[in-house]
Scaffold this motif. Structure first.
Motif, PDB file in Angstrom:
ATOM      1  N   SER A 215       3.574-101.361  38.844  1.00 62.17           N
ATOM      2  CA  SER A 215       3.966-102.035  37.396  1.00 62.17           C
ATOM      3  C   SER A 215       5.210-102.959  37.875  1.00 62.17           C
ATOM      4  O   SER A 215       5.775-102.732  38.618  1.00 62.17           O
ATOM      5  CB  SER A 215       4.064-101.052  36.464  1.00 62.17           C
ATOM      6  OG  SER A 215       4.021-101.741  35.260  1.00 62.17           O
ATOM      7  N   GLU A 217       8.939-103.997  36.494  1.00 59.75           N
ATOM      8  CA  GLU A 217      10.102-103.451  36.306  1.00 59.75           C
ATOM      9  C   GLU A 217      10.289-103.124  34.721  1.00 59.75           C
ATOM     10  O   GLU A 217      10.497-102.067  34.211  1.00 59.75           O
ATOM     11  CB  GLU A 217      11.284-104.160  36.800  1.00 59.75           C
ATOM     12  CG  GLU A 217      12.574-103.005  36.441  1.00 59.75           C
ATOM     13  CD  GLU A 217      13.836-103.636  37.023  1.00 59.75           C
ATOM     14  OE1 GLU A 217      14.889-103.033  37.426  1.00 59.75           O
ATOM     15  OE2 GLU A 217      13.924-104.843  37.364  1.00 59.75           O
ATOM     16  N   TYR A 220       7.740-100.889  33.593  1.00 58.74           N
ATOM     17  CA  TYR A 220       8.167 -99.392  33.964  1.00 58.74           C
ATOM     18  C   TYR A 220       9.442 -98.766  33.150  1.00 58.74           C
ATOM     19  O   TYR A 220       9.140 -97.529  32.869  1.00 58.74           O
ATOM     20  CB  TYR A 220       8.804 -99.487  35.511  1.00 58.74           C
ATOM     21  CG  TYR A 220       9.535 -98.426  35.957  1.00 58.74           C
ATOM     22  CD1 TYR A 220       8.984 -97.314  36.229  1.00 58.74           C
ATOM     23  CD2 TYR A 220      10.850 -98.930  36.348  1.00 58.74           C
ATOM     24  CE1 TYR A 220       9.892 -96.241  37.028  1.00 58.74           C
ATOM     25  CE2 TYR A 220      11.603 -97.671  36.858  1.00 58.74           C
ATOM     26  CZ  TYR A 220      11.002 -96.545  37.317  1.00 58.74           C
ATOM     27  OH  TYR A 220      11.819 -95.544  37.715  1.00 58.74           O
ATOM     28  N   LYS A 221      10.227 -99.576  32.706  1.00 59.71           N
ATOM     29  CA  LYS A 221      11.357 -98.945  31.859  1.00 59.71           C
ATOM     30  C   LYS A 221      10.851 -98.730  30.541  1.00 59.71           C
ATOM     31  O   LYS A 221      11.338 -97.806  30.026  1.00 59.71           O
ATOM     32  CB  LYS A 221      12.393 -99.951  32.228  1.00 59.71           C
ATOM     33  CG  LYS A 221      13.233-100.122  33.272  1.00 59.71           C
ATOM     34  CD  LYS A 221      14.304-101.341  33.176  1.00 59.71           C
ATOM     35  CE  LYS A 221      15.252-101.296  34.498  1.00 59.71           C
ATOM     36  NZ  LYS A 221      16.428-102.111  34.386  1.00 59.71           N
ATOM     37  N   LEU A 224       6.651 -96.197  31.324  1.00 60.14           N
ATOM     38  CA  LEU A 224       6.439 -95.440  32.366  1.00 60.14           C
ATOM     39  C   LEU A 224       7.369 -94.416  32.700  1.00 60.14           C
ATOM     40  O   LEU A 224       6.952 -93.137  33.128  1.00 60.14           O
ATOM     41  CB  LEU A 224       5.736 -95.912  33.505  1.00 60.14           C
ATOM     42  CG  LEU A 224       4.534 -97.119  33.193  1.00 60.14           C
ATOM     43  CD1 LEU A 224       4.185 -97.774  34.525  1.00 60.14           C
ATOM     44  CD2 LEU A 224       3.513 -96.337  32.760  1.00 60.14           C
ATOM     45  N   LYS A 225       8.586 -94.729  32.827  1.00 58.91           N
ATOM     46  CA  LYS A 225       9.894 -94.095  33.742  1.00 58.91           C
ATOM     47  C   LYS A 225       9.736 -92.466  33.156  1.00 58.91           C
ATOM     48  O   LYS A 225       9.943 -91.817  33.713  1.00 58.91           O
ATOM     49  CB  LYS A 225      11.095 -94.793  33.645  1.00 58.91           C
ATOM     50  CG  LYS A 225      12.128 -94.019  34.251  1.00 58.91           C
ATOM     51  CD  LYS A 225      13.469 -95.059  34.346  1.00 58.91           C
ATOM     52  CE  LYS A 225      14.569 -94.485  35.100  1.00 58.91           C
ATOM     53  NZ  LYS A 225      15.706 -95.526  35.106  1.00 58.91           N
ATOM     54  N   PHE A 233       6.911 -94.946  42.577  1.00 60.88           N
ATOM     55  CA  PHE A 233       6.656 -96.140  41.808  1.00 60.88           C
ATOM     56  C   PHE A 233       6.846 -97.335  42.994  1.00 60.88           C
ATOM     57  O   PHE A 233       7.808 -97.264  43.837  1.00 60.88           O
ATOM     58  CB  PHE A 233       7.737 -96.343  40.915  1.00 60.88           C
ATOM     59  CG  PHE A 233       7.277 -95.565  39.562  1.00 60.88           C
ATOM     60  CD1 PHE A 233       6.418 -96.221  38.484  1.00 60.88           C
ATOM     61  CD2 PHE A 233       7.508 -94.250  39.117  1.00 60.88           C
ATOM     62  CE1 PHE A 233       5.994 -95.537  37.332  1.00 60.88           C
ATOM     63  CE2 PHE A 233       7.288 -93.432  38.237  1.00 60.88           C
ATOM     64  CZ  PHE A 233       6.471 -94.080  37.184  1.00 60.88           C
ATOM     65  N   ILE A 235       7.706-101.097  42.399  1.00 61.21           N
ATOM     66  CA  ILE A 235       7.947-102.175  41.195  1.00 61.21           C
ATOM     67  C   ILE A 235       7.787-103.552  41.532  1.00 61.21           C
ATOM     68  O   ILE A 235       8.337-103.734  42.644  1.00 61.21           O
ATOM     69  CB  ILE A 235       9.421-101.553  40.899  1.00 61.21           C
ATOM     70  CG1 ILE A 235       9.321-100.317  40.260  1.00 61.21           C
ATOM     71  CG2 ILE A 235       9.943-102.605  39.549  1.00 61.21           C
ATOM     72  CD1 ILE A 235       8.307 -99.880  39.146  1.00 61.21           C
ATOM     73  N   TRP A 249      12.599 -96.801  43.409  1.00 58.79           N
ATOM     74  CA  TRP A 249      11.550 -97.509  43.712  1.00 58.79           C
ATOM     75  C   TRP A 249      11.134 -97.026  45.215  1.00 58.79           C
ATOM     76  O   TRP A 249      12.094 -97.236  46.382  1.00 58.79           O
ATOM     77  CB  TRP A 249      11.955 -98.880  43.800  1.00 58.79           C
ATOM     78  CG  TRP A 249      12.362 -99.597  42.462  1.00 58.79           C
ATOM     79  CD1 TRP A 249      12.412 -98.843  41.355  1.00 58.79           C
ATOM     80  CD2 TRP A 249      12.785-100.994  42.352  1.00 58.79           C
ATOM     81  NE1 TRP A 249      13.036 -99.749  40.351  1.00 58.79           N
ATOM     82  CE2 TRP A 249      13.133-100.953  40.741  1.00 58.79           C
ATOM     83  CE3 TRP A 249      12.796-101.920  43.020  1.00 58.79           C
ATOM     84  CZ2 TRP A 249      13.382-102.163  40.397  1.00 58.79           C
ATOM     85  CZ3 TRP A 249      13.450-103.221  42.524  1.00 58.79           C
ATOM     86  CH2 TRP A 249      13.467-103.322  41.109  1.00 58.79           C
TER      87      TRP A 249
END
Length: 286
Positions: A215, A217, A220-221, A224-225, A233, A235, A249
């Motif tokens: 995904s 960044e 992701y933050k 997902l994170k 991951f 990224i 990553w």
């Protein structure tokens, strides 16, 4: 009784003082100095990459590419900075017919060791070039991985079943990859996360290995994170000023404007967060 109209005095406009006028003259000079300083710092920072591109190396022809020379310089700089980490790329049917025997290096210097190939999208779409790309990547000695483009508004189990039906992994291949980039239109984010976890579980149960999540960044933050801890991951971040892969990553997709012999048009380039020895251990330890 008549009264005389009252005359209003017009406001006295003060002339700017010499000191104020002098300050105004210096503003453009200060701005100009800052701009020049910025470009000077940028040129100094990318001095090795720029020297490479404007050198007279006979084996490197300067061609008109879709990416700018500045972006090409950044690509060279990032790859050089991360040596001896491993470089790779990713493709789909949008790259057309690839001349796999020509795919060896990027920027004529850095060896390409791996490739991620799109296999499926949604619940019913198989990439038109997947079968050919999958076979040819292996034949040409690249570590290969297959990814699924997840559509948030389609059934997650059907999407997982399509991927499983399409992709047959061998020892030496990467774990399956789930590509999630978009937010749902007809469901909540919480519902999306449930669907993603269903896809991941079904695929992990089948292949007996934890999938990789791809995904951007920011995505992701934000989404997902915290909810997908324990997953590796991959990224995407193309920010010009980001030059180092982050510790959390596993892979970093750092540009979408790479140039690779044997592939027409721009290509996504990636860095694996480890050495060739670590990479070989990871794909052969399953």
């Amino acid at each position: 009784m008549a009264t005389k109209p009252i005359r209003r005095k017009s406001p006295i406009q003060k002339k700017p003082s010499r000191k104020t006028a002098s300050k105004r003259k210096f503003v453009p000079l200060i701005i100009g100095f800052i701009v020049v300083l910025f470009f000077a710092i940028t040129i100094y920072h990318y001095r090795d990459a720029l020297a490479y591109y404007f050198s007279f190396r006979s084996r490197h022809e300067l061609k008109e590419a879709e990416s700018s020379k500045v972006e090409e310089a950044r690509i060279f700089q990032v790859l050089k900075r991360h040596h001896p980490k491993v470089a790779g790329f990713d493709v789909s049917e949008y790259q057309g017919t690839i001349q796999w025997d020509q795919v060896k290096t990027v920027e004529d210097t850095f060896a390409l060791s791996f490739v991620f190939i799109r296999a499926t999208a949604g619940k019913n779409r198989v990439d038109k070039k997947f079968a050919t790309n999958w076979k040819q990547a292996k034949a040409n000695g690249l570590i290969r991985g297959a990814y699924h483009y997840y559509r948030p508004n389609e059934n997650s189990i059907k999407q997982a079943e399509l991927f499983i039906k399409t992709v047959h992994l061998l020892k030496g291949d990467f774990p399956p990859v789930l590509d999630i980039e978009n937010l749902p239109k007809t469901q909540s984010v919480d519902s999306l996360k449930v669907g993603l976890k269903r896809w991941l579980k079904k695929v992990e149960d089948h292949y007996k290995v934890k999938p990789i999540i791809y995904s951007g960044e920011r995505y992701y933050k934000d989404f997902l994170k915290d909810d997908f801890k324990g997953y590796p991951f991959w990224i995407a971040n193309y920010n010009f000023f980001v030059e180092n892969i982050k510790d959390d990553w596993l892979f970093w997709q750092f540009t979408e404007k790479g140039t690779i012999p044997g592939i027409e048009g721009p290509v996504d380039l990636n860095i694996y967060n480890g050495t060739p020895k670590m990479l070989n251990y990871q794909v052969n330890s399953k």
